[in-house]
Design an enzyme around this catalytic site. Sequence first.
Site, short mmCIF file in Angstrom:
data_model
loop_
_atom_site.label_atom_id
_atom_site.label_comp_id
_atom_site.label_asym_id
_atom_site.label_seq_id
_atom_site.Cartn_x
_atom_site.Cartn_y
_atom_site.Cartn_z
N HIS A 1 43.20 45.54 41.66
CA HIS A 1 44.66 45.61 41.48
C HIS A 1 45.34 46.13 42.74
CE1 HIS A 1 44.61 45.79 36.75
NE2 HIS A 1 44.52 44.57 37.21
N GLU B 1 35.70 37.01 36.24
CA GLU B 1 35.77 37.86 35.04
C GLU B 1 34.55 37.60 34.13
OE1 GLU B 1 37.90 40.31 34.72
OE2 GLU B 1 39.91 39.72 35.38
N ARG C 1 36.64 50.72 26.08
CA ARG C 1 37.31 49.52 26.60
C ARG C 1 37.52 49.60 28.11
NH1 ARG C 1 42.52 46.06 24.20
NH2 ARG C 1 42.60 44.64 25.97
N ARG D 1 61.62 43.55 18.63
CA ARG D 1 60.58 44.59 18.48
C ARG D 1 59.24 44.03 18.01
NH1 ARG D 1 64.66 48.21 16.08
NH2 ARG D 1 65.57 49.39 17.81
N HIS E 1 43.74 36.81 41.06
CA HIS E 1 43.24 38.00 40.38
C HIS E 1 41.71 38.08 40.44
CE1 HIS E 1 43.10 41.27 37.51
NE2 HIS E 1 42.26 40.58 36.76
N HIS F 1 38.51 46.64 38.98
CA HIS F 1 39.96 46.47 38.90
C HIS F 1 40.74 47.56 39.62
CE1 HIS F 1 38.96 43.25 36.20
NE2 HIS F 1 40.24 42.97 35.96
N GLU G 1 41.90 51.37 23.92
CA GLU G 1 41.32 51.92 25.14
C GLU G 1 41.28 53.45 25.11
OE1 GLU G 1 42.02 49.44 28.55
OE2 GLU G 1 41.67 51.10 29.93
N ASN H 1 37.49 47.37 33.01
CA ASN H 1 38.24 47.53 34.27
C ASN H 1 37.33 47.60 35.49
OD1 ASN H 1 40.65 47.67 32.82
ND2 ASN H 1 40.45 49.88 32.50
N LYS I 1 33.78 40.48 25.54
CA LYS I 1 35.11 41.11 25.55
C LYS I 1 35.56 41.42 24.12
CE LYS I 1 39.64 41.64 27.04
NZ LYS I 1 40.68 41.44 28.02
N LYS J 1 46.53 42.94 25.42
CA LYS J 1 47.25 43.56 26.54
C LYS J 1 48.23 42.53 27.09
CE LYS J 1 44.05 47.01 28.37
NZ LYS J 1 43.32 47.48 29.56
N1 LIG Z 1 46.03 40.70 29.64
C1 LIG Z 1 44.82 40.91 30.10
O1 LIG Z 1 43.98 41.54 29.45
C2 LIG Z 1 44.44 40.30 31.41
C3 LIG Z 1 43.10 40.22 31.76
C4 LIG Z 1 42.76 39.60 32.96
C5 LIG Z 1 43.75 39.08 33.78
N2 LIG Z 1 45.05 39.18 33.43
C6 LIG Z 1 46.11 38.62 34.27
O2 LIG Z 1 46.10 37.20 34.17
C7 LIG Z 1 46.75 36.67 35.32
C8 LIG Z 1 46.05 35.41 35.78
O3 LIG Z 1 46.07 34.49 34.75
P1 LIG Z 1 45.52 33.02 34.92
O4 LIG Z 1 44.32 33.03 35.80
O5 LIG Z 1 45.40 32.48 33.54
O6 LIG Z 1 46.60 32.33 35.84
P2 LIG Z 1 48.01 31.63 35.66
O7 LIG Z 1 48.50 31.63 34.26
O8 LIG Z 1 48.84 32.22 36.74
O9 LIG Z 1 47.63 30.11 36.04
C9 LIG Z 1 47.14 29.80 37.32
C10 LIG Z 1 47.59 28.42 37.77
O10 LIG Z 1 46.87 27.41 37.06
C11 LIG Z 1 47.79 26.45 36.51
N3 LIG Z 1 47.15 25.94 35.27
C12 LIG Z 1 46.99 26.61 34.11
N4 LIG Z 1 46.25 25.87 33.25
C13 LIG Z 1 45.95 24.72 33.88
C14 LIG Z 1 45.20 23.56 33.50
N5 LIG Z 1 44.58 23.49 32.32
N6 LIG Z 1 45.11 22.54 34.39
C15 LIG Z 1 45.72 22.63 35.61
N7 LIG Z 1 46.42 23.71 36.03
C16 LIG Z 1 46.53 24.74 35.17
C17 LIG Z 1 49.07 27.22 36.32
O11 LIG Z 1 50.18 26.37 36.31
C18 LIG Z 1 49.06 28.12 37.55
O12 LIG Z 1 49.54 27.47 38.69
C19 LIG Z 1 46.72 37.76 36.37
O13 LIG Z 1 48.04 38.21 36.60
C20 LIG Z 1 45.90 38.85 35.73
O14 LIG Z 1 46.32 40.12 36.10
C21 LIG Z 1 45.40 39.78 32.26
ZN LIG Z 2 41.00 41.17 35.23
#
Ligand SMILES: NC(=O)c1ccc[n+]([C@@H]2O[C@H](COP(=O)([O-])OP(=O)(O)OC[C@H]3O[C@@H](n4cnc5c(N)ncnc54)[C@H](O)[C@@H]3O)[C@@H](O)[C@H]2O)c1
Ligand SMILES: [Zn+2]
Length: 254
Positions: A144, A77, A133, A13, A157, A140, A129, A137, A119, A35
């Site tokens: 999405h 972003e 906040r 939890r 993304h 998005h 939100e 989006n 942010k 999030k």
């Molecule tokens: N929680 C939130 O508020 C929020 C906000 C925006 C996006 N997101 C989500 O985040 C996700 C995308 O995250 P991301 O862009 O961090 O991608 P990811 O974590 O999928 O990483 C992308 C790729 O880069 C590689 N990688 C990571 N760091 C590296 C580095 N330093 N050197 C070499 N390769 C590296 C990973 O292995 C992977 O193949 C999406 O699903 C999106 O919806 C969430």
């Molecule tokens: Zn985003």
Amino acid sequence: GDVAGFAAATGMRGIGYVQMPTTLLAMVDSSIGGKTAINLPAGKNLAGAMHQPAAIFCDLDYLASLPDEEYRSGLAEIIKAALIAERSFADWLSANISAVLSRKPCAIREAVARAIGIKAAVVARDPNEAGERAILNYGHTVGHSLERAVGFGNIRHGRAVAWGMEVAARISLLAGACTPATVEAQDTLLRDAGLLAERPAVPHAKLFDAMSHDKKSQSGEPRWVLLREIGRADYGRWVDPSIVRAALAEVLPE
Ligand SMILES: NC(=O)c1ccc[n+]([C@@H]2O[C@H](COP(=O)([O-])OP(=O)(O)OC[C@H]3O[C@@H](n4cnc5c(N)ncnc54)[C@H](O)[C@@H]3O)[C@@H](O)[C@H]2O)c1
Ligand SMILES: [Zn+2]
């Protein structure tokens, strides 16, 4: 980060955790704000929880090995943050986009720090939100939906959000929220960042179907973040579906 955060939110939890973002996107966006979620076949982020990290450690040296496509996805972003909240940052990005793209350390540092500032300030004012906040989006709703329509993992993304911002800007114009010059300024910035290459081809019916599953929908109708001018946006706006159809037809022809 999203998966680890979700595991920390649900394990026993909720246990304390720290975010250590290694992508540009995670540094400026997903590691901040608590999030956490995983995608389900029915839609993006449908199983999730709000769980703030105890700390976020952002080491820019990680970015040296990040593939270009991942870097560009994070840049989307950063541009979004500027467009919705800070005109002077959007102007800075326009003037320094090649230094940011070529990963000049001082340019990365400034871009990351300013995007984090935007942010973090929005999230601090409205962590759950309840209102403001939602401006984060921007782009998005369609973004999405694109991700869902082409299959999660088949489009990054940030790229999906860039196309989503292009649709949202046209909607803003057609709904009378902004001027053509504002849309052009956004177009130029996203194009210069290399985010408008390879226009995705998706049937609009699939996008509308995905939008009706959006968490931000009310009675199956999405609520939109609209651009007012560069650096200022409105959230929670209902838009006539005919406007959405017209904007989609212009930006993402089937
Ligand atoms: N929680 C939130 O508020 C929020 C906000 C925006 C996006 N997101 C989500 O985040 C996700 C995308 O995250 P991301 O862009 O961090 O991608 P990811 O974590 O999928 O990483 C992308 C790729 O880069 C590689 N990688 C990571 N760091 C590296 C580095 N330093 N050197 C070499 N390769 C590296 C990973 O292995 C992977 O193949 C999406 O699903 C999106 O919806 C969430
Ligand atoms: Zn985003």
